[in-house]
Design a protein around this motif. Structure first.
Motif, mmCIF file in Angstrom:
data_model
loop_
_atom_site.group_PDB
_atom_site.id
_atom_site.type_symbol
_atom_site.label_atom_id
_atom_site.label_comp_id
_atom_site.label_asym_id
_atom_site.label_seq_id
_atom_site.Cartn_x
_atom_site.Cartn_y
_atom_site.Cartn_z
ATOM 1 N N THR A 130 16.420 -31.104 4.241
ATOM 2 C CA THR A 130 15.378 -30.158 4.636
ATOM 3 C C THR A 130 14.825 -29.397 3.428
ATOM 4 N N PHE A 131 15.686 -29.131 2.442
ATOM 5 C CA PHE A 131 15.274 -28.256 1.338
ATOM 6 C C PHE A 131 15.020 -28.972 0.018
ATOM 7 N N VAL A 132 15.709 -30.101 -0.208
ATOM 8 C CA VAL A 132 15.764 -30.614 -1.575
ATOM 9 C C VAL A 132 14.999 -31.928 -1.721
ATOM 10 N N GLY A 133 14.166 -31.999 -2.723
ATOM 11 C CA GLY A 133 13.440 -33.239 -3.012
ATOM 12 C C GLY A 133 13.699 -33.666 -4.450
ATOM 13 N N PRO A 134 13.171 -34.834 -4.858
ATOM 14 C CA PRO A 134 13.419 -35.325 -6.215
ATOM 15 C C PRO A 134 13.015 -34.287 -7.264
ATOM 16 N N GLY A 135 13.918 -34.057 -8.198
ATOM 17 C CA GLY A 135 13.636 -33.139 -9.310
ATOM 18 C C GLY A 135 13.957 -31.684 -9.017
ATOM 19 N N ASP A 136 14.188 -31.328 -7.764
ATOM 20 C CA ASP A 136 14.530 -29.930 -7.455
ATOM 21 C C ASP A 136 15.902 -29.586 -8.034
ATOM 22 N N MET A 137 16.055 -28.312 -8.378
ATOM 23 C CA MET A 137 17.353 -27.887 -8.922
ATOM 24 C C MET A 137 18.223 -27.311 -7.811
ATOM 25 N N VAL A 138 19.480 -27.685 -7.828
ATOM 26 C CA VAL A 138 20.445 -27.097 -6.895
ATOM 27 C C VAL A 138 21.617 -26.576 -7.715
#
Ligand SMILES: Cc1ncc(COP(=O)(O)O)c(C=O)c1O
Length: 505
Positions: A205-213
């Motif tokens: 729901t929140f994370v896509g390619p390149g997003d930082m976690v």
């Protein structure tokens, strides 16, 4: 070319023309190299503007179905595949690598295989599993389930339950969470198949390619892999003493704009550490200040057997920044696959959608079983039993390790949960030690498995939930004997001094 158009239809005419020609090409009615009528002619035949046909041809080109060349007009593209039966003589095995999505190489696969092969070969004293097997031997549970479970089961629990989960269980969880200081209505709760599914739903729901976690380092590996599977860039914050280093977290939040902070503040897996109340407040302040949602994973809350409880972040959050995930996997049994997510109304619909496309719903039968356990008070009784078992096992493990191995390792006893984290002295490499003790029937999990960059080579996690009391001293005896021998070997063969590297210029 025969194309029937519906002028009263909401779909624009150029898309209707495109769809009709597309169908004719795909069905073979228009073969490869077939020349489509010039746009002016087709527009005349259909009684539409020329630009309508031009747009339809442009769409077909974008899909790779037709091509235009000066002088040749617009023709149907050739197909890659031969039309004859020749392909039957050259069928190849699938080359899977070509189809697989690029992903994180699955670290940890080796150790999982290793554990499996050792367990198959011999009886083991297993400090690597996170589960209390005696749960099922509890006579109170059997008596209760025997009387209540079957008499309560109705046909409706075997039908498709609603995606959010049985209302009665959501109400029971809402009520139960009050003991953790979380006051959320049943409509802020979504039942999941274990907390792992809740983490996966959050990632999708929140994370896509390149997003930082942001995650703790070390951390629960499968959560990290779940974010990585969405293409996330993972930033690790070192865990020290009572949780993640908040000074480093702040630096990360200042410089990057992560999508999510994932944390296990209570009896952190693998270190067993518990974040203090003050640190939790500070973490929340950082989340508020830098506007980052926090995913709090709390499967161990009920398993405190010592010290005062520290409320979850969710209970202290007055700005709806925390999404809370918990489960009955650790406190009852992992095989039941029951967990939940408690989230602000604002994102509930998106999470429900993520749950629906994941598995439609969690088993209604198992949900009802958990509902009965929570409501009937049996859960609390089981917990008491579970906590006292865990405490006995933790004490035994700590005592055995400290009595005979205090010169070989350091440890901080946890006040709950399943995990004891140890650092070996000197040059001991935990994975190499594991191979030595596995031959003698003892398993534990090397620390490097939980870290982002194979750090913490001389640390290890010992889960005290699995082995029976009578096996713990024996397991520790085998471990310490191997550790002593290994430490001596390290002393005889001190690590070679690394040669200086000079750049070639
Ligand atoms: C910190 C943490 N979160 C989540 C999970 C997954 O739990 P569940 O079995 O409820 O999916 C585990 C399992 O070991 C865990 O250690």
């Amino acid at each position: 070319m025969r194309i029937s158009l519906r002028r009263d239809h909401p779909v624009p005419l150029y898309l209707q023309i495109k769809a009709a020609i597309r169908e004719k090409i795909l069905s073979g009615e228009l073969p490869p190299y077939y020349r489509l009528p010039p746009d002016r002619h087709l527009a005349g035949d259909l009684g539409v503007n020329r630009s309508t046909v031009v747009n339809a041809y442009r769409e077909l080109k974008a899909e790779g179905l037709v091509e235009s060349h000066v002088g040749r007009g617009t023709t149907v593209c050739a197909m890659e595949y031969a039309e004859d039966e020749a392909w039957r003589h050259s069928i190849m095995p699938l080359h899977w690598e070509r189809y697989l999505r690029l992903g994180e190489g699955e670290r940890g696969r080796e150790i999982t295989r290793f554990f499996r092969s050792v367990r198959q070969e011999r009886e083991v004293i297993d400090f690597s599993t996170c589960y209390v097997p005696e749960f099922f031997e509890n006579p109170r549970l059997h008596a209760y389930m025997g009387t209540s479970f079957f008499s309560e089961m109705r046909q409706e629990y075997y039908a498709h339950p609603c995606v959010e989960g049985l209302r009665s269980l959501r109400e029971a969880v809402s009520e139960y969470q009050k003991s953790r200081g979380i006051h959320a209505g049943y409509d802020e709760i979504l039942i999941t198949s274990g907390s792992q599914q809740a983490i996966d739903m959050m990632a999708k729901t929140f994370v896509g390619p390149g997003d930082m976690v942001v995650v703790e380092d070390p951390t629960y590996v499968i959560a990290r892999q779940t974010f990585a599977a969405q293409g996330a860039r993972i930033l690790g914050i070192p865990v020290e003493g009572e949780g993640m280093r908040l000074d480093i977290l702040e630096g990360v939040l200042k410089r990057y704009a992560p999508k999510l902070i994932y944390t296990v503040p209570t009896f952190h897996n693998p270190t067993g550490s518990c974040m203090s109340r003050g640190s939790r407040r500070r973490l929340l302040d950082l989340a508020y200040r830098y506007q980052v949602p926090v995913l709090e994973d709390d499967p161990f809350y009920d398993l405190r057997f010592e010290g005062d409880p520290v409320l979850p972040l969710k209970a202290m959050d007055h700005m709806e920044h925390v999404i809370y995930v918990s489960s009955l996997a650790k406190s009852v049994a992992p095989g039941l696959r029951i967990g939940w997510i408690c989230a602000p109304h604002a994102i509930m619909d998106r999470l429900i959608h993520a749950k629906k496309i994941s598995d439609l719903a969690t088993s209604g039968v198992v949900q009802k079983m958990m509902d009965l356990l929570l409501r009937g008070g049996v859960y609390r009784e089981l917990l008491e039993h579970m906590r006292s078992k865990l405490r006995i096992r933790r004490d035994l493990l700590v005592q055995c390790l400290q009595d005979s191995g205090s010169d070989l390792l350091e440890l901080t006893p946890p006040q709950g949960g399943f995990d004891l984290w140890c650092s070996f002295s000197g040059e001991v490499h935990a994975t190499k030690l594991l191979h030595r003790v596995a031959e003698k029937g003892v398993l534990f999990t090397p620390g490097e498995y939980f870290t982002l960059e194979n750090r913490m080579l001389s640390c290890a996690r010992f889960s005290f939930s699995g082995p029976r009391e009578e096996d713990i001293p024996k397991g520790v005896g085998i471990l310490l004997q191997a550790l002593r021998r290994y430490s001596r070997d390290c002393a005889f063969h001190p690590r070679k001094e690394r040669e200086e590297t000079r750049p070639i210029v």
